[in-house]
Enzyme design. Sequence first.
Site, PDB file in Angstrom:
ATOM      1  N   GLY A  39      -5.543   5.066  -4.624  1.00  0.00           N
ATOM      2  CA  GLY A  39      -4.134   4.753  -4.838  1.00  0.00           C
ATOM      3  C   GLY A  39      -3.649   3.675  -3.902  1.00  0.00           C
ATOM      4  O   GLY A  39      -4.249   3.409  -2.863  1.00  0.00           O
ATOM      5  N   GLY A  41       0.323   1.951  -2.639  1.00  0.00           N
ATOM      6  CA  GLY A  41       1.775   1.886  -2.758  1.00  0.00           C
ATOM      7  C   GLY A  41       2.322   0.781  -1.883  1.00  0.00           C
ATOM      8  O   GLY A  41       1.572  -0.017  -1.312  1.00  0.00           O
ATOM      9  N   GLY A  42       3.642   0.738  -1.787  1.00  0.00           N
ATOM     10  CA  GLY A  42       4.263  -0.311  -1.003  1.00  0.00           C
ATOM     11  C   GLY A  42       3.991  -0.199   0.487  1.00  0.00           C
ATOM     12  O   GLY A  42       4.124  -1.167   1.223  1.00  0.00           O
ATOM     13  N   PHE A  43       3.582   0.991   0.936  1.00  0.00           N
ATOM     14  CA  PHE A  43       3.402   1.200   2.367  1.00  0.00           C
ATOM     15  C   PHE A  43       1.955   1.502   2.756  1.00  0.00           C
ATOM     16  O   PHE A  43       1.698   1.892   3.889  1.00  0.00           O
ATOM     17  CB  PHE A  43       4.310   2.332   2.863  1.00  0.00           C
ATOM     18  CG  PHE A  43       5.756   1.946   2.859  1.00  0.00           C
ATOM     19  CD1 PHE A  43       6.323   1.298   3.938  1.00  0.00           C
ATOM     20  CD2 PHE A  43       6.546   2.211   1.750  1.00  0.00           C
ATOM     21  CE1 PHE A  43       7.657   0.933   3.939  1.00  0.00           C
ATOM     22  CE2 PHE A  43       7.883   1.846   1.741  1.00  0.00           C
ATOM     23  CZ  PHE A  43       8.443   1.210   2.836  1.00  0.00           C
ATOM     24  N   GLY A  44       1.007   1.319   1.855  1.00  0.00           N
ATOM     25  CA  GLY A  44      -0.374   1.549   2.258  1.00  0.00           C
ATOM     26  C   GLY A  44      -1.299   1.854   1.102  1.00  0.00           C
ATOM     27  O   GLY A  44      -0.888   1.948  -0.054  1.00  0.00           O
ATOM     28  N   VAL A  46      -4.568   4.436  -0.259  1.00  0.00           N
ATOM     29  CA  VAL A  46      -5.060   5.797  -0.112  1.00  0.00           C
ATOM     30  C   VAL A  46      -6.512   5.856  -0.567  1.00  0.00           C
ATOM     31  O   VAL A  46      -6.869   5.330  -1.629  1.00  0.00           O
ATOM     32  CB  VAL A  46      -4.207   6.800  -0.926  1.00  0.00           C
ATOM     33  CG1 VAL A  46      -4.706   8.223  -0.700  1.00  0.00           C
ATOM     34  CG2 VAL A  46      -2.735   6.688  -0.539  1.00  0.00           C
ATOM     35  N   LYS A  60      -4.635   7.977   4.062  1.00  0.00           N
ATOM     36  CA  LYS A  60      -3.682   6.894   3.815  1.00  0.00           C
ATOM     37  C   LYS A  60      -3.748   5.896   4.957  1.00  0.00           C
ATOM     38  O   LYS A  60      -3.533   6.244   6.120  1.00  0.00           O
ATOM     39  CB  LYS A  60      -2.270   7.465   3.692  1.00  0.00           C
ATOM     40  CG  LYS A  60      -1.187   6.427   3.420  1.00  0.00           C
ATOM     41  CD  LYS A  60       0.167   7.110   3.326  1.00  0.00           C
ATOM     42  CE  LYS A  60       1.298   6.131   3.107  1.00  0.00           C
ATOM     43  NZ  LYS A  60       2.616   6.798   3.066  1.00  0.00           N
ATOM     44  N   ASP A 170      12.753   8.694  -1.196  1.00  0.00           N
ATOM     45  CA  ASP A 170      11.905   7.929  -2.136  1.00  0.00           C
ATOM     46  C   ASP A 170      11.288   8.866  -3.163  1.00  0.00           C
ATOM     47  O   ASP A 170      10.110   8.748  -3.505  1.00  0.00           O
ATOM     48  CB  ASP A 170      10.822   7.177  -1.367  1.00  0.00           C
ATOM     49  CG  ASP A 170      10.195   6.050  -2.200  1.00  0.00           C
ATOM     50  OD1 ASP A 170      10.839   5.611  -3.177  1.00  0.00           O
ATOM     51  OD2 ASP A 170       9.080   5.623  -1.874  1.00  0.00           O
TER      52      ASP A 170
END
Length: 249
Positions: A39, A41-44, A46, A60, A170
């Site tokens: 995965g 996302g905007g912050f890292g 996974v 993560k 979020d």
Amino acid sequence: MSAETVLERILNRDEEPRDLPLALLQHITKHFCEENKIGQGGFGEVYKGELRNGIVVAVKRIDVNQITIDDVSFRREFNSLMNTNHQNVVRFLGFCSNTHHIPRKEAREINLVNVRERILCFEYIGNGSLDKHITDELRGLEWEPRYEIIAGICKGLLYLHEQKKIIHMDLKPPNILLDDHKVPKITDFGLSRSNDKSHTMGHRFGTAGYIAPEYEKDGKTSFKCDIYSLGVIITELATGCKTVPDKNN
């Protein structure tokens, strides 16, 4: 006691979440190889990590910079995770801080640049996130499992709000994981904050369609922001879309 044994003891609830060695997280993720990436996302990003006993965890990895996340945001997520223990909130296992160097060409020279990263380790939820199920299975999903998913999200959010005084900030389908029994687990606390420190924010973060109007317009944070996002998710689970369909259709 080896680092992997410590992580196994954390998984068995014999130890509390703690600082984990970088070498361990590199080993179980095969040095964060692309095939283990599950995965982003905007912050890292996974990754899937496998222990010697076959148990799988999620790791993560977050680069710390102005674009992704800063140390304040990391500490916020870490503190939120350390204080949670609920079946509808993803289980936190440990963390790691690391600094390494990468070559970067600047003008005519190649310089070594410090890269700071923060790494979080969680239980692995193998059934994917809620958005995948809304997209792929909603037409065939009976009302009862939809209701159970909604009820589980509500229980997890109630726990965060009433017992831990945490605003998630979020809440959206990609941040709700489903286990093999379709039990929902709230994850990704990168934007979370304590209600005791709630205030008006200058910069807005979040995902369009799930952000509460008072936060999007004025930057005001409160438990109501999560309730708005929850309402959008419930509407989406009930109807297949974020907005209420035309009553005449």
